[in-house]
Design a protein around this motif. Structure first.
Motif, PDB file in Angstrom:
ATOM      1  N   ALA B 129     126.350  42.711  58.936  1.00  0.00           N
ATOM      2  CA  ALA B 129     127.758  41.760  58.444  1.00  0.00           C
ATOM      3  C   ALA B 129     128.173  41.178  59.905  1.00  0.00           C
ATOM      4  CB  ALA B 129     128.976  42.706  57.964  1.00  0.00           C
ATOM      5  N   LEU B 130     128.194  41.765  60.841  1.00  0.00           N
ATOM      6  CA  LEU B 130     128.293  41.235  62.235  1.00  0.00           C
ATOM      7  C   LEU B 130     127.269  40.221  62.627  1.00  0.00           C
ATOM      8  CD1 LEU B 130     130.186  41.593  64.906  1.00  0.00           C
ATOM      9  CD2 LEU B 130     128.471  42.751  65.739  1.00  0.00           C
ATOM     10  N   GLU B 131     126.192  40.343  62.410  1.00  0.00           N
ATOM     11  CA  GLU B 131     125.053  39.096  62.664  1.00  0.00           C
ATOM     12  C   GLU B 131     125.295  38.017  61.845  1.00  0.00           C
ATOM     13  OE1 GLU B 131     121.598  40.927  63.628  1.00  0.00           O
ATOM     14  OE2 GLU B 131     120.502  39.263  63.770  1.00  0.00           O
ATOM     15  N   ASP B 132     125.682  38.233  60.728  1.00  0.00           N
ATOM     16  CA  ASP B 132     126.047  36.851  59.802  1.00  0.00           C
ATOM     17  C   ASP B 132     127.087  36.110  60.401  1.00  0.00           C
ATOM     18  OD1 ASP B 132     123.848  37.898  58.124  1.00  0.00           O
ATOM     19  OD2 ASP B 132     125.125  38.635  56.473  1.00  0.00           O
ATOM     20  N   VAL B 133     128.151  36.660  60.620  1.00  0.00           N
ATOM     21  CA  VAL B 133     129.245  35.974  61.254  1.00  0.00           C
ATOM     22  C   VAL B 133     128.964  35.258  62.545  1.00  0.00           C
ATOM     23  CG1 VAL B 133     131.669  36.110  62.021  1.00  0.00           C
ATOM     24  CG2 VAL B 133     130.944  37.390  60.270  1.00  0.00           C
ATOM     25  N   ILE B 134     127.764  35.908  63.379  1.00  0.00           N
ATOM     26  CA  ILE B 134     127.711  35.282  64.650  1.00  0.00           C
ATOM     27  C   ILE B 134     126.767  34.077  64.341  1.00  0.00           C
ATOM     28  CG2 ILE B 134     126.153  35.707  66.676  1.00  0.00           C
ATOM     29  CD1 ILE B 134     127.042  38.700  66.537  1.00  0.00           C
ATOM     30  N   ILE B 135     125.815  34.119  63.173  1.00  0.00           N
ATOM     31  CA  ILE B 135     125.255  32.958  63.084  1.00  0.00           C
ATOM     32  C   ILE B 135     126.220  31.983  62.350  1.00  0.00           C
ATOM     33  CG2 ILE B 135     123.377  32.038  61.324  1.00  0.00           C
ATOM     34  CD1 ILE B 135     122.191  34.803  61.363  1.00  0.00           C
ATOM     35  N   GLN B 136     127.024  32.248  61.758  1.00  0.00           N
ATOM     36  CA  GLN B 136     128.126  31.181  61.577  1.00  0.00           C
ATOM     37  C   GLN B 136     128.449  30.441  62.618  1.00  0.00           C
ATOM     38  OE1 GLN B 136     131.283  32.602  58.700  1.00  0.00           O
ATOM     39  NE2 GLN B 136     129.691  33.532  57.516  1.00  0.00           N
ATOM     40  N   ASN B 151     120.452  39.076  69.831  1.00  0.00           N
ATOM     41  CA  ASN B 151     120.748  39.673  70.959  1.00  0.00           C
ATOM     42  C   ASN B 151     122.317  39.568  71.188  1.00  0.00           C
ATOM     43  OD1 ASN B 151     118.467  40.765  72.033  1.00  0.00           O
ATOM     44  ND2 ASN B 151     117.861  38.843  73.145  1.00  0.00           N
ATOM     45  N   ILE B 152     123.020  38.655  70.647  1.00  0.00           N
ATOM     46  CA  ILE B 152     124.378  38.492  70.801  1.00  0.00           C
ATOM     47  C   ILE B 152     125.024  39.805  70.284  1.00  0.00           C
ATOM     48  CG2 ILE B 152     126.451  37.485  70.035  1.00  0.00           C
ATOM     49  CD1 ILE B 152     125.081  34.549  70.576  1.00  0.00           C
ATOM     50  N   SER B 153     124.504  40.163  68.993  1.00  0.00           N
ATOM     51  CA  SER B 153     124.972  41.433  68.454  1.00  0.00           C
ATOM     52  C   SER B 153     124.796  42.637  69.087  1.00  0.00           C
ATOM     53  CB  SER B 153     124.528  41.443  66.841  1.00  0.00           C
ATOM     54  OG  SER B 153     123.220  42.247  67.186  1.00  0.00           O
ATOM     55  N   ARG B 154     123.693  42.709  69.874  1.00  0.00           N
ATOM     56  CA  ARG B 154     123.404  43.679  70.853  1.00  0.00           C
ATOM     57  C   ARG B 154     124.341  43.803  71.893  1.00  0.00           C
ATOM     58  NH1 ARG B 154     117.106  42.895  70.508  1.00  0.00           N
ATOM     59  NH2 ARG B 154     116.330  44.499  69.084  1.00  0.00           N
ATOM     60  N   MET B 155     124.833  42.697  72.324  1.00  0.00           N
ATOM     61  CA  MET B 155     125.687  42.999  73.377  1.00  0.00           C
ATOM     62  C   MET B 155     127.138  43.196  72.932  1.00  0.00           C
ATOM     63  SD  MET B 155     124.842  39.309  75.718  1.00  0.00           S
ATOM     64  CE  MET B 155     123.296  38.741  75.767  1.00  0.00           C
TER      65      MET B 155
END
Lengths: 195, 195
Positions: B129-136, B151-155
């Motif tokens: 869910a988090l990564e989806d929003v990051i892509i947005q 990698n953004i989600s990892r950070m």
DNA sequence: ATTATGTTAGCGAGTGTTCACTTACTTGAG
DNA sequence: CTCAAGTAAGTGAACACTCGCTAACATAAT
């Protein structure tokens, strides 16, 4: 491991293997002795107690991690030192995969005050060393200064721990060194000063 | 907790308290019964086994974390959603400090396959869910695109987990909400697109 | 209203098993 | 002959869980 005999070394490394593969709950004197191929009583010829064996596990880890800490002072450029520090971590974990599971779960040692203190000291030490180099990087204009060195260290350590944790939980399903190298580049890209 | 009776709720929350304060090793039927003030046998009037109690602990946590996940879809701007997602985590942990210790140490549930699977699913869900929003956020030009969403989600997750872990280990020595708010700002500053 | 029947939630006193650790004895190399 | 390094066979304590029993209350037929 300094003053450890061959047998003691074997007991400690076997203990690490059991923790890694079966969890700390299954690190029993029975399982440990069985894995080595000696009797339970024989363990007590080499260690006074199970706690002493666990302290051996931590000491083993400490020595194993030394090279990563050394990298922080190997070059003149702080950024290079940080990069090598991170990469060395991934190298060490790749070469000693059983450790990932053991170490990044502090709760393994919960309630054994001696072990918790020992682990906390190690954590604080390397965190401090890392933050010192981050401050250097900021002073030399390599890193941005609008983010505190404290929070930069949180991002770096947090990211490292998380990817290692992912790698460990996934059963080493990806190449930690390669994925880690890219992650490291990305972290530095996010933190460096842009002109 | 859906179909749980008052007593079952009490058993689960007391179990959480014990795990948080004394570690999972001390979550015994004896200690649990004692903490509530009933006999061990009485526990088994309400749960078939200790494993079932632990499943209750996880379900409790899942429901508690729901509000954070909901924040990911509350606004139009992805960056705002991400920020609120992170801040809500800190709010929840501040209000339920015992959980930090329980949850961020997966090894608590090591070797109980049912519990591990349950926990892994929760992790993967919220990560996705988090990564989806990051892509947005990347698509809308709010976040930089030279770093992969993975990698953004990892950070982000790594940083959150690490500061919560620090807070927990330190015995809640600092204000997680305040420190966390600044960390969140810094992460976003490091990741947003600069023109 | 009384009585019969069932349910719920509790109890003390166990069960067998496993734990870390000990004791008393043996073996084999120097 | 000594002694480090092993063993088989224990120890008490702690573990999750079960046993037979009971007091309190609900329901409903007499």
């Amino acid at each position: 491991m300094k003053n450890f005999s061959e047998r003691q070394r074997q007991i400690v490394t076997t203990a690490i293997g059991i923790i890694a593969k079966q969890g700390i709950q299954n690190l029993t004197t029975k399982n440990l002795a069985q894995a080595i191929g000696i009797s339970e009583a024989a363990l007590y010829r080499h260690f006074d107690s199970k706690l002493e064996i666990m302290q051996g596990v931590l000491e083993y880890f400490k020595i194993l991690m030394q090279p990563a800490l050394a990298k922080l002072k190997s070059h003149a450029k702080p950024t290079e030192n940080l990069e090598e520090f991170v990469l060395e971590h991934f190298r060490i974990f790749t070469a000693n995969s059983s450790f990932a599971r053991v170490i990044f779960s502090e709760s393994n040692f919960q309630n054994e005050e001696i072990l918790m203190n020992s682990l906390n000291k190690m954590m604080i030490n390397s965190r401090q060393a890392l933050e010192d180099v981050i401050i250097q990087a900021q002073r030399k204009g390599e890193f941005r200064t609008d983010i505190s060195s404290c929070n930069i260290s949180r991002m770096m350590i947090g990211s490292i721990r998380f990817i290692v944790s992912q790698w460990s939980v996934s059963g080493m399903a990806f190449n930690l060194e390669n994925e880690g190298r890219q992650l490291c580049k990305d972290i530095i890209a996010a933190l460096k000063l842009r002109q």
